[in-house]
Design a protein around this motif. Structure first.
Motif, PDB file in Angstrom:
ATOM      1  N   TRP A  91       0.853  -1.183   0.000  1.00 43.17           N
ATOM      2  CA  TRP A  91       0.000   0.000   0.000  1.00 43.17           C
ATOM      3  C   TRP A  91       0.891   1.235   0.000  1.00 43.17           C
ATOM      4  O   TRP A  91       1.797   1.351   0.817  1.00 43.17           O
ATOM      5  N   ARG A  92       0.622   2.161  -0.928  1.00 43.37           N
ATOM      6  CA  ARG A  92       1.392   3.413  -1.001  1.00 43.37           C
ATOM      7  C   ARG A  92       0.423   4.562  -1.247  1.00 43.37           C
ATOM      8  O   ARG A  92      -0.563   4.407  -1.942  1.00 43.37           O
ATOM      9  N   TRP A  93       0.756   5.715  -0.679  1.00 39.52           N
ATOM     10  CA  TRP A  93      -0.083   6.879  -0.981  1.00 39.52           C
ATOM     11  C   TRP A  93       0.654   7.879  -1.842  1.00 39.52           C
ATOM     12  O   TRP A  93       1.860   8.038  -1.754  1.00 39.52           O
ATOM     13  N   HIS A  94      -0.116   8.495  -2.718  1.00 40.71           N
ATOM     14  CA  HIS A  94       0.364   9.537  -3.626  1.00 40.71           C
ATOM     15  C   HIS A  94      -0.635  10.682  -3.475  1.00 40.71           C
ATOM     16  O   HIS A  94      -1.559  10.817  -4.290  1.00 40.71           O
ATOM     17  N   LEU A  95      -0.488  11.440  -2.420  1.00 40.54           N
ATOM     18  CA  LEU A  95      -1.479  12.452  -2.061  1.00 40.54           C
ATOM     19  C   LEU A  95      -0.852  13.835  -1.959  1.00 40.54           C
ATOM     20  O   LEU A  95       0.344  13.969  -1.713  1.00 40.54           O
ATOM     21  N   ARG A  96      -1.684  14.834  -2.133  1.00 34.75           N
ATOM     22  CA  ARG A  96      -1.280  16.220  -1.902  1.00 34.75           C
ATOM     23  C   ARG A  96      -2.537  16.997  -1.513  1.00 34.75           C
ATOM     24  O   ARG A  96      -3.656  16.614  -1.856  1.00 34.75           O
ATOM     25  N   THR A  97      -2.321  18.093  -0.811  1.00 37.55           N
ATOM     26  CA  THR A  97      -3.440  18.952  -0.436  1.00 37.55           C
ATOM     27  C   THR A  97      -3.181  20.359  -0.954  1.00 37.55           C
ATOM     28  O   THR A  97      -2.048  20.720  -1.266  1.00 37.55           O
ATOM     29  N   THR A  98      -4.253  21.133  -0.993  1.00 37.90           N
ATOM     30  CA  THR A  98      -4.091  22.536  -1.345  1.00 37.90           C
ATOM     31  C   THR A  98      -3.353  23.236  -0.217  1.00 37.90           C
ATOM     32  O   THR A  98      -3.352  22.773   0.926  1.00 37.90           O
TER      33      THR A  98
ATOM     34  N   ASN B 133      -6.131  15.613  -2.977  1.00 35.87           N
ATOM     35  CA  ASN B 133      -6.048  15.053  -4.325  1.00 35.87           C
ATOM     36  C   ASN B 133      -5.055  13.905  -4.350  1.00 35.87           C
ATOM     37  O   ASN B 133      -4.111  13.893  -3.565  1.00 35.87           O
ATOM     38  N   GLY B 134      -5.261  12.979  -5.295  1.00 37.76           N
ATOM     39  CA  GLY B 134      -4.316  11.887  -5.478  1.00 37.76           C
ATOM     40  C   GLY B 134      -4.969  10.528  -5.291  1.00 37.76           C
ATOM     41  O   GLY B 134      -6.171  10.368  -5.519  1.00 37.76           O
ATOM     42  N   ASN B 135      -4.175   9.561  -4.833  1.00 43.40           N
ATOM     43  CA  ASN B 135      -4.717   8.223  -4.639  1.00 43.40           C
ATOM     44  C   ASN B 135      -3.890   7.431  -3.641  1.00 43.40           C
ATOM     45  O   ASN B 135      -2.753   7.777  -3.337  1.00 43.40           O
ATOM     46  N   VAL B 136      -4.497   6.374  -3.170  1.00 43.04           N
ATOM     47  CA  VAL B 136      -3.810   5.334  -2.403  1.00 43.04           C
ATOM     48  C   VAL B 136      -3.885   4.093  -3.270  1.00 43.04           C
ATOM     49  O   VAL B 136      -4.972   3.680  -3.685  1.00 43.04           O
ATOM     50  N   THR B 137      -2.730   3.512  -3.577  1.00 43.98           N
ATOM     51  CA  THR B 137      -2.663   2.335  -4.446  1.00 43.98           C
ATOM     52  C   THR B 137      -2.319   1.110  -3.605  1.00 43.98           C
ATOM     53  O   THR B 137      -1.348   1.130  -2.845  1.00 43.98           O
TER      54      THR B 137
ATOM     55  N   ILE C  96      -9.236   9.262  12.541  1.00 43.89           N
ATOM     56  CA  ILE C  96      -9.067  10.251  11.465  1.00 43.89           C
ATOM     57  C   ILE C  96     -10.281  10.122  10.537  1.00 43.89           C
ATOM     58  O   ILE C  96     -10.168   9.713   9.381  1.00 43.89           O
ATOM     59  N   PRO C  97     -11.475  10.445  11.035  1.00 41.91           N
ATOM     60  CA  PRO C  97     -12.708  10.115  10.309  1.00 41.91           C
ATOM     61  C   PRO C  97     -12.864  10.791   8.951  1.00 41.91           C
ATOM     62  O   PRO C  97     -13.317  10.143   7.999  1.00 41.91           O
ATOM     63  N   PHE C  98     -12.501  12.059   8.799  1.00 44.14           N
ATOM     64  CA  PHE C  98     -12.693  12.733   7.513  1.00 44.14           C
ATOM     65  C   PHE C  98     -11.764  12.150   6.445  1.00 44.14           C
ATOM     66  O   PHE C  98     -12.145  11.992   5.286  1.00 44.14           O
ATOM     67  N   PHE C  99     -10.547  11.829   6.828  1.00 42.28           N
ATOM     68  CA  PHE C  99      -9.594  11.218   5.904  1.00 42.28           C
ATOM     69  C   PHE C  99     -10.081   9.836   5.481  1.00 42.28           C
ATOM     70  O   PHE C  99     -10.076   9.492   4.294  1.00 42.28           O
ATOM     71  N   TYR C 100     -10.530   9.036   6.449  1.00 43.35           N
ATOM     72  CA  TYR C 100     -11.054   7.696   6.150  1.00 43.35           C
ATOM     73  C   TYR C 100     -12.242   7.788   5.190  1.00 43.35           C
ATOM     74  O   TYR C 100     -12.305   7.066   4.193  1.00 43.35           O
ATOM     75  N   ASP C 101     -13.182   8.685   5.497  1.00 45.76           N
ATOM     76  CA  ASP C 101     -14.368   8.820   4.649  1.00 45.76           C
ATOM     77  C   ASP C 101     -14.002   9.237   3.234  1.00 45.76           C
ATOM     78  O   ASP C 101     -14.576   8.744   2.265  1.00 45.76           O
TER      79      ASP C 101
ATOM     80  N   GLY D  30      -6.512  -2.272  -4.849  1.00 47.88           N
ATOM     81  CA  GLY D  30      -7.173  -1.379  -5.791  1.00 47.88           C
ATOM     82  C   GLY D  30      -6.562   0.007  -5.714  1.00 47.88           C
ATOM     83  O   GLY D  30      -5.559   0.235  -5.046  1.00 47.88           O
ATOM     84  N   VAL D  31      -7.202   0.931  -6.408  1.00 47.49           N
ATOM     85  CA  VAL D  31      -6.772   2.327  -6.387  1.00 47.49           C
ATOM     86  C   VAL D  31      -7.902   3.144  -5.796  1.00 47.49           C
ATOM     87  O   VAL D  31      -9.021   3.132  -6.314  1.00 47.49           O
ATOM     88  N   TYR D  32      -7.628   3.839  -4.710  1.00 48.02           N
ATOM     89  CA  TYR D  32      -8.613   4.669  -4.020  1.00 48.02           C
ATOM     90  C   TYR D  32      -8.273   6.124  -4.328  1.00 48.02           C
ATOM     91  O   TYR D  32      -7.300   6.662  -3.806  1.00 48.02           O
ATOM     92  N   GLU D  33      -9.093   6.727  -5.192  1.00 39.83           N
ATOM     93  CA  GLU D  33      -8.798   8.076  -5.676  1.00 39.83           C
ATOM     94  C   GLU D  33      -9.596   9.143  -4.947  1.00 39.83           C
ATOM     95  O   GLU D  33     -10.734   8.894  -4.525  1.00 39.83           O
ATOM     96  N   VAL D  34      -9.001  10.316  -4.837  1.00 41.30           N
ATOM     97  CA  VAL D  34      -9.683  11.498  -4.323  1.00 41.30           C
ATOM     98  C   VAL D  34      -9.344  12.673  -5.232  1.00 41.30           C
ATOM     99  O   VAL D  34      -8.199  12.851  -5.621  1.00 41.30           O
ATOM    100  N   ASN D  35     -10.364  13.439  -5.586  1.00 44.06           N
ATOM    101  CA  ASN D  35     -10.179  14.600  -6.452  1.00 44.06           C
ATOM    102  C   ASN D  35     -10.874  15.808  -5.835  1.00 44.06           C
ATOM    103  O   ASN D  35     -12.104  15.867  -5.804  1.00 44.06           O
TER     104      ASN D  35
END
Length: 198
Positions: free
Chosen positions: A55-62, A76-80, A125-130, A147-152
């Motif tokens: 499991w790896r994360w590729h995330l960034r925030t504003t 933004n980004g994803n957890v793969t 960390i409820p908001f991050f989990y959701d 899988g790939v868990y994406e956030v945009n």
């Protein structure tokens, strides 16, 4: 003597009481906080371990704008995830390193969860989990497969309901899931804890 002491106590109370005072207040270095993420990175727990975790994360925030402190950061980004399931059979650990004197002071705060890593993430960390997993959750079961868990542009409040008060400062938040010899995830986020404005 007594009048001087009472006058001093009154001045301290007025300066530290934020409600009803229209002037400068003295802020404490600990209290209710808002976490602000600056960057995410992979973090290897040991130099001798294999660098490719399942499991790896590729995330960034504003970016956080201090002129708009109530503005929520967007994630933004994803957890793969490859060939391993993240569920409650795993242990987890959260380690907070604090930045002081231009260097990291490791292990300032350590939170260990001997099992139920998935539920610990959902609870603490409820908001991050959701943002990442709520759509894939099946009837409240805390288990997520490969899988790939994406956030945009998902708004995420970095709140930790079970840790309501912390010292303000710059932190490196390290999250590790799995057993010491077999970690399925090891990531870090650099963040700041700033006073929470109501």
């Amino acid at each position: 003597m007594l009048q001087d002491m009472l006058a001093f106590i009154l001045v301290v109370v007025v300066l530290t009481n934020q409600s009803g005072v229209y002037g400068t207040t003295i802020l404490s270095s600990i209290g209710p906080y808002k976490a602000v993420t600056e960057r995410f990175l992979d973090f290897e727990h040991s130099e001798s371990q294999n660098h490719s975790r399942p499991w790896r994360w590729h995330l960034r925030t504003t970016h956080f704008n201090p002129q708009k402190p109530k503005e929520i950061q967007l994630l933004n980004g994803n957890v793969t995830a490859v060939n391993r399931t993240f569920d409650d059979s795993l242990p987890a650990a959260v380690i907070l390193d604090i930045r002081s004197n231009n260097q990291w002071k490791e292990n300032a705060f350590v939170f260990r969860f001997r099992k139920r890593a998935c539920t610990a993430l959902r609870t603490n960390i409820p908001f991050f989990y959701d943002a990442l997993f709520k759509k894939s959750e099946m009837k409240g079961v805390c288990s997520h497969g490969p899988g790939v868990y994406e956030v945009n542009n998902v708004p995420v409040e970095w709140t930790f309901p079970n840790v309501p008060i912390m010292p303000y400062g710059v932190y490196r938040f390290r999250l590790m899931c799995g057993r010491e010899e077999d970690l399925i995830f090891s990531g870090a986020a650099e963040c700041r804890l700033v006073p929470r404005l109501e």
